[in-house]
Design a protein around this motif. Structure first.
Motif, PDB file in Angstrom:
ATOM      1  N   ARG A  99       4.433  22.090  60.570  1.00  0.00           N
ATOM      2  CA  ARG A  99       3.461  23.053  61.084  1.00  0.00           C
ATOM      3  C   ARG A  99       2.952  23.968  59.967  1.00  0.00           C
ATOM      4  O   ARG A  99       1.771  24.300  59.918  1.00  0.00           O
ATOM      5  CB  ARG A  99       4.090  23.886  62.203  1.00  0.00           C
ATOM      6  CG  ARG A  99       3.108  24.805  62.901  1.00  0.00           C
ATOM      7  CD  ARG A  99       3.758  25.637  63.980  1.00  0.00           C
ATOM      8  NE  ARG A  99       4.768  26.522  63.406  1.00  0.00           N
ATOM      9  CZ  ARG A  99       6.070  26.483  63.687  1.00  0.00           C
ATOM     10  NH1 ARG A  99       6.541  25.609  64.560  1.00  0.00           N
ATOM     11  NH2 ARG A  99       6.909  27.318  63.126  1.00  0.00           N
ATOM     12  N   ASP A 100       3.812  24.352  59.045  1.00  0.00           N
ATOM     13  CA  ASP A 100       3.401  25.187  57.922  1.00  0.00           C
ATOM     14  C   ASP A 100       2.582  24.404  56.902  1.00  0.00           C
ATOM     15  O   ASP A 100       1.720  24.962  56.242  1.00  0.00           O
ATOM     16  CB  ASP A 100       4.620  25.787  57.219  1.00  0.00           C
ATOM     17  CG  ASP A 100       5.323  26.833  58.080  1.00  0.00           C
ATOM     18  OD1 ASP A 100       4.700  27.314  59.046  1.00  0.00           O
ATOM     19  OD2 ASP A 100       6.486  27.144  57.772  1.00  0.00           O
ATOM     20  N   GLY A 110       8.843  22.840  62.047  1.00  0.00           N
ATOM     21  CA  GLY A 110       8.361  24.077  61.426  1.00  0.00           C
ATOM     22  C   GLY A 110       7.755  23.822  60.053  1.00  0.00           C
ATOM     23  O   GLY A 110       6.707  24.368  59.714  1.00  0.00           O
ATOM     24  N   ALA A 111       8.404  22.978  59.263  1.00  0.00           N
ATOM     25  CA  ALA A 111       7.880  22.657  57.932  1.00  0.00           C
ATOM     26  C   ALA A 111       6.554  21.921  58.028  1.00  0.00           C
ATOM     27  O   ALA A 111       5.615  22.202  57.275  1.00  0.00           O
ATOM     28  CB  ALA A 111       8.898  21.822  57.166  1.00  0.00           C
ATOM     29  N   ARG A 118       6.229  28.648  47.169  1.00  0.00           N
ATOM     30  CA  ARG A 118       6.475  29.421  48.396  1.00  0.00           C
ATOM     31  C   ARG A 118       7.511  28.735  49.281  1.00  0.00           C
ATOM     32  O   ARG A 118       8.422  29.385  49.809  1.00  0.00           O
ATOM     33  CB  ARG A 118       5.167  29.599  49.154  1.00  0.00           C
ATOM     34  CG  ARG A 118       5.301  30.340  50.438  1.00  0.00           C
ATOM     35  CD  ARG A 118       3.945  30.468  51.117  1.00  0.00           C
ATOM     36  NE  ARG A 118       4.130  30.874  52.481  1.00  0.00           N
ATOM     37  CZ  ARG A 118       3.282  30.643  53.430  1.00  0.00           C
ATOM     38  NH1 ARG A 118       2.162  30.021  53.189  1.00  0.00           N
ATOM     39  NH2 ARG A 118       3.521  31.033  54.656  1.00  0.00           N
ATOM     40  N   GLN A 119       7.382  27.424  49.434  1.00  0.00           N
ATOM     41  CA  GLN A 119       8.337  26.686  50.250  1.00  0.00           C
ATOM     42  C   GLN A 119       9.722  26.699  49.608  1.00  0.00           C
ATOM     43  O   GLN A 119      10.739  26.849  50.297  1.00  0.00           O
ATOM     44  CB  GLN A 119       7.863  25.241  50.436  1.00  0.00           C
ATOM     45  CG  GLN A 119       6.624  25.114  51.274  1.00  0.00           C
ATOM     46  CD  GLN A 119       6.848  25.591  52.698  1.00  0.00           C
ATOM     47  OE1 GLN A 119       7.906  25.416  53.282  1.00  0.00           O
ATOM     48  NE2 GLN A 119       5.833  26.215  53.267  1.00  0.00           N
ATOM     49  N   HIS A 128       1.939  26.747  46.775  1.00  0.00           N
ATOM     50  CA  HIS A 128       2.528  26.415  48.071  1.00  0.00           C
ATOM     51  C   HIS A 128       3.931  25.841  47.893  1.00  0.00           C
ATOM     52  O   HIS A 128       4.852  26.185  48.649  1.00  0.00           O
ATOM     53  CB  HIS A 128       1.643  25.414  48.808  1.00  0.00           C
ATOM     54  CG  HIS A 128       2.162  25.058  50.161  1.00  0.00           C
ATOM     55  ND1 HIS A 128       2.093  25.924  51.225  1.00  0.00           N
ATOM     56  CD2 HIS A 128       2.764  23.934  50.625  1.00  0.00           C
ATOM     57  CE1 HIS A 128       2.642  25.353  52.289  1.00  0.00           C
ATOM     58  NE2 HIS A 128       3.046  24.146  51.947  1.00  0.00           N
TER      59      HIS A 128
END
Length: 75
Positions: free
Chosen positions: A13-14, A10-11, A67-68, A64
């Protein structure tokens, strides 16, 4: 509970779209910066002038990263 593999996927992919945009922005900025350096008149500019092509990319990178970080804290 998601596994480490699922969270990692998931990380990644983001992050991939962000990294692709950053790479394109860096290449375009460096091309424009190189063009500026090759064609600038014989005028001395202050240091901030030379740094400005990299500022939007850095703002995007830090945004970014923030955000993470907030996503991790919110979990």
């Amino acid at each position: 509970m998601p596994s480490l593999r699922t969270e990692t996927a998931g990380a990644v992919r983001d992050a991939v779209p962000f990294l692709a945009i950053m790479l394109v922005w860096l290449v375009v900025s460096l091309l424009l910066y190189g063009l500026f350096m090759l064609t600038k008149p014989g005028v001395e500019y202050p240091a901030w002038t030379y740094a400005t092509p990299f500022v939007p990319g850095l703002i995007g990178f830090f945004g970014h990263a923030l955000r993470q970080a907030l996503a991790v804290v919110a979990e």
